[in-house]
Every structure is written in structure tokens, then in C-alpha cells.
Design an enzyme around this catalytic site. Structure first.
Site, mmCIF file in Angstrom:
data_model
loop_
_atom_site.group_PDB
_atom_site.id
_atom_site.type_symbol
_atom_site.label_atom_id
_atom_site.label_comp_id
_atom_site.label_asym_id
_atom_site.label_seq_id
_atom_site.Cartn_x
_atom_site.Cartn_y
_atom_site.Cartn_z
ATOM 1 C CE1 TYR A 54 -102.127 34.140 -38.043
ATOM 2 C CE2 TYR A 54 -102.333 33.735 -40.393
ATOM 3 C CZ TYR A 54 -102.891 33.757 -39.128
ATOM 4 O OH TYR A 54 -104.207 33.405 -38.950
ATOM 5 N NE ARG A 57 -101.120 41.298 -36.714
ATOM 6 C CZ ARG A 57 -101.086 41.953 -37.893
ATOM 7 N NH1 ARG A 57 -101.442 41.351 -38.998
ATOM 8 N NH2 ARG A 57 -100.668 43.199 -37.952
ATOM 9 C CG ASN A 88 -105.201 35.415 -26.058
ATOM 10 O OD1 ASN A 88 -106.220 35.571 -26.725
ATOM 11 N ND2 ASN A 88 -105.079 35.903 -24.831
ATOM 12 C CB VAL A 89 -101.762 32.757 -31.478
ATOM 13 C CG1 VAL A 89 -102.969 31.886 -31.834
ATOM 14 C CG2 VAL A 89 -101.909 34.152 -32.065
ATOM 15 C CG HIS A 105 -107.699 29.062 -30.746
ATOM 16 N ND1 HIS A 105 -108.508 30.107 -30.346
ATOM 17 C CD2 HIS A 105 -108.467 27.938 -30.650
ATOM 18 C CE1 HIS A 105 -109.703 29.634 -30.028
ATOM 19 N NE2 HIS A 105 -109.705 28.335 -30.211
ATOM 20 C CB SER A 172 -116.879 37.089 -26.703
ATOM 21 O OG SER A 172 -116.444 36.136 -27.665
ATOM 22 C CB ILE A 211 -114.861 40.394 -11.828
ATOM 23 C CG1 ILE A 211 -114.888 39.460 -10.600
ATOM 24 C CG2 ILE A 211 -114.006 41.632 -11.557
ATOM 25 C CD1 ILE A 211 -113.523 38.881 -10.230
#
Length: 229
Positions: A54, A57, A88-89, A105, A172, A211
Site C-alpha cells: 500500500y 500504491r 476505487n480507493v 472500499h 464488472s 454504452i
């Protein structure tokens, strides 16, 4: 009064800024098995590995910028009451100018106490073993790992239940409970689904406009369609 646009975003919108996702290929996230770096078990097995993952990241996040998809969503606040619910984080929505962003999250630029989940601190640099909260307890990434509850879920449901329009971008729809949010939209609410490889959405009552484009191009298309209502 502005109509309420609720947007659920996933890894696909951040991927265009250079942040990698793991679900498109081999289950690896930046070369790591997600079970090693994104589960409570991984944390207890190898805390140093998780912290290092992390930290990298967090540093990577400083090197990327919001893309056109993020920017257009922020601009839509001129005409709509826009609420972003993101899996997303990263902080790219906020950096683009969106003012109502709910992170399902967790957030990469925050940490929390291992003993008190409500003790959350802003954190932009590296985090190490021995970085403690005010009570002497280790700090951990403020990330909802696989197998952990999603504290923001109830708020996300409340937001979704009052949507005039609902858009799904770059996800997804495989990660629950986030993927189940779409079922809380009012039955008369139009749903827009933006993904270059869209799947069929099961058991949905709403009219869905698909779309089949990447996020940036798809969000531009979304703006055009919304303006036609």
C-alpha cells in the site's frame, strides 16, 4: 431543483489514469496475489508485505492524474445533483472536482487503528510497523479488504434509492455488495451502463442503456444522453 444523478464507478475509470486493475487478467494486483495483500489473513500473515504494497500504491497515486471521465463527472454537477459511489480507493474523483464522493472500499490516503475502526487519520506518506494511534495501537491501511464488512453500504443504498438517473461506469459488477446497489434504484429510474465489455445485468427492472465504450469516451456520451432528457 436539480435531478439526482448517482454514479457507481469501478476500476475501469481509474485504469485510464494508469492505475492497474487485477480483474481483467490473471487475478494479480500489481504482481501480487490479492489474497496476500487485500485480506485480513494476508495482514496477519505478513504485515510488512501488506504495508509495503500500500505504500507503493500511495506513491503511485501521486504520479497519476484524473482523466476526462473523472473531469466530466465533476462538470456534471453544474446541471445535476451528482453523487459518486466508488469502489476505487484513489482520490481521483475528488481531485477532478467532484464534491459528493462515497468510497465503498476505503481510501488509500487514510489509515485507521487496528483496534478502533472509527479512528481514521489522513495519511499521504509511507506507513510502517510501529506507526501507532494515540492509544499505542498499530495503524493499518483504511481499506475494506475481502471478507470485511462494507461500512458505507447503508449510506450508498440510501443514496441509490433516491436516484433520478443511475450510471454504472468501469465496473464488472462482480464484486458484492457493491454490484447489488443497482437493484435499489427506483424502477422508473433510467440506468446507463458504461463498459467496453458490457455483460448482461440479471434481474433488473429498469430500462438500461448500454454504452460499450471505455470510461472517458463513455462518460462524454452519457453527458450527451442526459442532456436529451
Amino acid at each position: 431543483m436539480k435531478k439526482k444523478l448517482v454514479v457507481l464507478t469501478g476500476a475501469g475509470i481509474s485504469a485510464e489514469s494508469g492505475i492497474k486493475t487485477f480483474r481483467d487478467s490473471d487475478g494479480l494486483w500489481e504482481g501480487h496475489d490479492v489474497m496476500e495483500v487485500a485480506t485480513p489473513e494476508g495482514w496477519h500473515k505478513n504485515q510488512e508485505l501488506v504495508l509495503d504494497f500500500y505504500n507503493k500504491r500511495r506513491q503511485q497515486l501521486k504520479e497519476v492524474k484524473p482523466n476526462l471521465g473523472h473531469i466530466i463527472l465533476a462538470e456534471l454537477e453544474k446541471d445535476f445533483d451528482v453523487h459518486i459511489i466508488t469502489q476505487n480507493v484513489d482520490d481521483l474523483h475528488e481531485r477532478a472536482g467532484s464534491t459528493k464522493v462515497l468510497h465503498l472500499h476505503g481510501e488509500l490516503l487514510k489509515v485507521r487503528s487496528v483496534r478502533d475502526k472509527n479512528l481514521i487519520l489522513d495519511w499521504t506518506e509511507d506507513l510502517f510497523t510501529g506507526d501507532f494511534d494515540s492509544n499505542g495501537h498499530q495503524l493499518r491501511p483504511h481499506i475494506v479488504w475481502f471478507g470485511e464488512e462494507v461500512p458505507a453500504l447503508e449510506e450508498a443504498i440510501d443514496i441509490t434509492e433516491t436516484a433520478d438517473y443511475f450510471a454504472v461506469i468501469g465496473t464488472s459488477l462482480q464484486v458484492y455488495p457493491a454490484a447489488g446497489l443497482i437493484s435499489y434504484t427506483p424502477s422508473t429510474t433510467p440506468v446507463f451502463y458504461i463498459d467496453p465489455k458490457p455483460i448482461s445485468i440479471p434481474n433488473i427492472r429498469n430500462k438500461v442503456e448500454t454504452i460499450a465504450k471505455f470510461a472517458s469516451e463513455g462518460v462524454a456520451d452519457l453527458r450527451t444522453r442526459l442532456n436529451s432528457f
